[in-house]
Enzyme design. Sequence first.
Site: not given
Length: 183
Positions: A141-145
């Site tokens: 779950v790419p919260c960095h994006r």
Amino acid sequence: MSAATPTVFFALFDTAVGACGIAWGDAGICGMQLPEADAAQTRVRMGQRFPAAAEAAPGEAVQVAIGGIRAMLRGEAHALDAIVFDMRGVPAFYQRVYAVARAIPPGQTLTYGEVAARLGEPGAARAVGQALGRNPFAPVVPCHRVLAAGDKPGGFSASGGIRTKLRLLIIEGAMRGTPGLFD
């Protein structure tokens, strides 16, 4: 199976950014851990997050997930949508936020406000940030994006904070219209 037998397991695995952790059970992946300062600290963090978990060799489905995560962290495009999460205990709003974040392609970003708008809740940018700050499934779950307003990095709860977030974005080749993303 006796009550003393753990139903959650975890393993560490090497990636281009360091030793990551993954925890799983019969309902899917229940958590992931981006690297701490070293493998020993990542193992400690996994023990803190999953105190009843036993370290074990991952089965085939978890090995496939690990392979995809390794590819992603090398900057290779790799679909991770087949990874099944155990979302028991994850609030419904967070699940919706994670679904939107998961739909952001590698190399692209949204702001917290844009995620909130996609949820049909344009005033919920702060709540989106809180959900992503508690994301147990990073980096799948790419919260960095997800960035703050004005394409600023915003926060990042993984070890290394914003530096780690920016490193992940650089690996993915993220470019947003403005040149100041990594300033």
